[in-house]
Write a protein that holds these residues in place. Structure first.
Motif, PDB file in Angstrom:
ATOM      1  N   ARG A 157      76.017 -39.760  78.786  1.00  0.00           N
ATOM      2  CA  ARG A 157      75.570 -39.104  77.563  1.00  0.00           C
ATOM      3  C   ARG A 157      74.699 -37.894  77.879  1.00  0.00           C
ATOM      4  N   GLN A 158      74.787 -36.889  77.005  1.00  0.00           N
ATOM      5  CA  GLN A 158      73.927 -35.718  77.086  1.00  0.00           C
ATOM      6  C   GLN A 158      73.276 -35.526  75.728  1.00  0.00           C
ATOM      7  N   LYS A 159      71.957 -35.384  75.736  1.00  0.00           N
ATOM      8  CA  LYS A 159      71.204 -35.319  74.482  1.00  0.00           C
ATOM      9  C   LYS A 159      71.687 -34.183  73.577  1.00  0.00           C
ATOM     10  N   ASP A 160      72.036 -33.040  74.190  1.00  0.00           N
ATOM     11  CA  ASP A 160      72.427 -31.885  73.366  1.00  0.00           C
ATOM     12  C   ASP A 160      73.893 -31.928  72.942  1.00  0.00           C
ATOM     13  N   SER A 161      74.611 -32.986  73.316  1.00  0.00           N
ATOM     14  CA  SER A 161      76.012 -33.123  72.896  1.00  0.00           C
ATOM     15  C   SER A 161      76.205 -34.367  72.038  1.00  0.00           C
ATOM     16  N   TYR A 162      75.150 -34.809  71.382  1.00  0.00           N
ATOM     17  CA  TYR A 162      75.198 -36.099  70.697  1.00  0.00           C
ATOM     18  C   TYR A 162      76.333 -36.198  69.686  1.00  0.00           C
ATOM     19  N   LEU A 163      76.456 -35.208  68.806  1.00  0.00           N
ATOM     20  CA  LEU A 163      77.441 -35.308  67.729  1.00  0.00           C
ATOM     21  C   LEU A 163      78.863 -35.419  68.281  1.00  0.00           C
ATOM     22  N   LEU A 164      79.157 -34.671  69.346  1.00  0.00           N
ATOM     23  CA  LEU A 164      80.487 -34.737  69.959  1.00  0.00           C
ATOM     24  C   LEU A 164      80.712 -36.103  70.608  1.00  0.00           C
ATOM     25  N   GLU A 165      79.758 -36.510  71.449  1.00  0.00           N
ATOM     26  CA  GLU A 165      79.915 -37.756  72.192  1.00  0.00           C
ATOM     27  C   GLU A 165      79.884 -38.972  71.282  1.00  0.00           C
ATOM     28  N   HIS A 166      79.075 -38.902  70.249  1.00  0.00           N
ATOM     29  CA  HIS A 166      78.988 -40.024  69.308  1.00  0.00           C
ATOM     30  C   HIS A 166      80.333 -40.248  68.617  1.00  0.00           C
ATOM     31  N   SER A 167      80.974 -39.187  68.198  1.00  0.00           N
ATOM     32  CA  SER A 167      82.272 -39.315  67.527  1.00  0.00           C
ATOM     33  C   SER A 167      83.319 -39.914  68.462  1.00  0.00           C
ATOM     34  N   ILE A 168      83.322 -39.466  69.720  1.00  0.00           N
ATOM     35  CA  ILE A 168      84.283 -39.981  70.699  1.00  0.00           C
ATOM     36  C   ILE A 168      84.013 -41.446  71.006  1.00  0.00           C
ATOM     37  N   ASN A 169      82.736 -41.780  71.214  1.00  0.00           N
ATOM     38  CA  ASN A 169      82.394 -43.159  71.544  1.00  0.00           C
ATOM     39  C   ASN A 169      82.684 -44.113  70.399  1.00  0.00           C
ATOM     40  N   VAL A 170      82.404 -43.690  69.175  1.00  0.00           N
ATOM     41  CA  VAL A 170      82.715 -44.532  68.020  1.00  0.00           C
ATOM     42  C   VAL A 170      84.220 -44.797  67.971  1.00  0.00           C
TER      43      VAL A 170
END
Length: 399
Positions: free
Chosen positions: A155-168
């Motif tokens: 995870r990268q703090k400044d990429s939360y919205l992108l990574e969160h969508s992928i992980n969900v």
């Protein structure tokens, strides 16, 4: 190291006897971390049987002297055929799977970023591209689950919205697969996960990225992202109902206190209930601009506290067992002080995964990277830990 750190052993309830030290119990394929302690009497064992306990996890070294602990050996089952209609995938090495998973995550980030830009500019989303990506994600979960889970854990703090969508999306596919969903359902879950936060493109950046507690007014503004999502989804005629449920219900609660519609338990289909569990779990374990991510075990405790008023209790337990008490890709500290990444899961013995050891908390130094299969070791997992508790970047060790 004291001998009490020795191996945990899975024991059938019929082979449990007074004097054995029980660390966890298994009911209907659900594992609960019990209050550790020795079994005091036959009456206590009968009580476990009455509660439909099938197996217990016994620490042989902490059991009474003279008590023989017989480990359960699961019968060998033929490997399931995931997709009878498709050509079987050729098994590849973990290294190759890891590289493919990394490329897929990069591709997914690019696509989600494109979708967010399109929706922010009020342009129509290309659901066809999302569907194609979802097919690739499903294949990764089916044929190389450990590799994709490891790469998604970075995870990268400044990429939360992108990574969160992928992980969900990935977590929903994994969850749905464990519940026996068909491929088309998994695909709809993945699409819903990838677009579930599109409404946030209309939220002010000073609120969305605020590094502190929101005021009541700011929280009401954040909640509007689901209203915006409703408006955006109205333009998508070809979007499956399952995907809509994932997108629009991940902030609803069973007692009707959620938003945007205040749905109650009888109004929420299973897909909406699943999305709320997955969304909360991933948000809790991720670093944000205003908080550090917590360990998986800490997140599980919060999910359980939110049942039954907010979250479906049965589904929460199934979710925990689906991704594992120690999920692949998460960090753990072992009983000998070593720190490692949960590298390969162990469905038959979930408390004994394979760990990629990288560091020693005991000696505060890096160690030679090595893989240790806890199934064949006297070392056990002491606790789950969060990356922010370490003073170094763990990312390079995921390759």
């Amino acid at each position: 190291m004291a001998q009490q750190d020795s191996n945990l052993v899975m024991v059938e309830i019929d082979r449990l006897v007074p004097g054995m030290f029980v660390s966890a119990i298994e009911q209907g394929k659900r594992i609960d971390l019990a209050s550790p302690g020795r079994v005091s009497s036959d009456k206590a064992i009968q009580k476990l049987r009455a509660s439909k306990v099938q197996f217990v996890w016994v620490d042989a070294s902490r059991s009474a002297k003279g008590v023989k602990v017989v480990e359960y050996v699961p019968p060998v089952k033929p490997a399931p055929v995931e997709e009878a209609s498709k050509t079987p995938k050729k098994k590849v090495s973990r290294e190759i799977s890891q590289k493919r998973a990394k490329s897929l995550i990069i591709e997914a980030k690019g696509l989600v970023n494109k979708l967010l830009i399109q929706t922010k500019a009020n342009q129509e989303m290309d659901i066809g591209l999302v569907a194609d990506l979802s097919d690739e994600m499903i294949d990764s979960v089916l044929y190389a689950p450990d590799a994709i889970k490891c790469m998604a854990a970075l995870r990268q703090k400044d990429s939360y919205l992108l990574e969160h969508s992928i992980n969900v999306a990935l977590l929903l596919v994994t969850f749905g697969r464990s519940l026996g969903f068909e491929r088309e359902e998994l695909k709809a879950l993945s699409i819903g996960g990838l677009i579930h936060d599109i409404g946030k493109t209309q939220i002010r950046d000073d609120v969305l990225l605020k590094p502190g507690k929101l005021t009541p007014e700011e929280f009401e503004h954040i909640k509007l992202h689901q209203v915006y999502a409703q408006q955006q989804l109205k333009t998508m005629d070809n979007l499956d109902e399952i995907s809509r449920n994932v997108c629009l219900m991940h902030h609803e609660k069973l007692d009707g206190s959620g938003y945007p519609l205040g749905l109650t338990a009888d109004q929420m289909p299973i897909y909406g209930r699943m999305s709320s569990i997955v969304d909360i779990y991933d948000a809790l374990t991720a670093d944000r601009v205003y908080k550090q991510g917590m360990s998986s075990s800490e997140a599980f405790k919060i999910l359980l506290k939110l049942t039954p008023n907010h979250l479906d209790a049965d589904l929460v337990y199934k979710f925990i067992n689906c991704i594992g008490i120690y999920p692949v890709g998460s960090l753990v500290e072992l009983s000998d002080g070593r720190v490692g990444i949960v590298w390969t899961g162990n469905d038959n013995q979930p408390l004994k995964p394979e760990i990629k050891c990288i560091y020693s908390n005991k000696y505060k130094r890096f160690i030679d990277v090595s893989l240790i299969n806890l199934k064949n070791s006297s070392v056990t997992i002491s606790k789950a830990i969060s990356p922010n508790t370490l003073n170094f970047d763990v990312a390079p060790f995921y390759d």
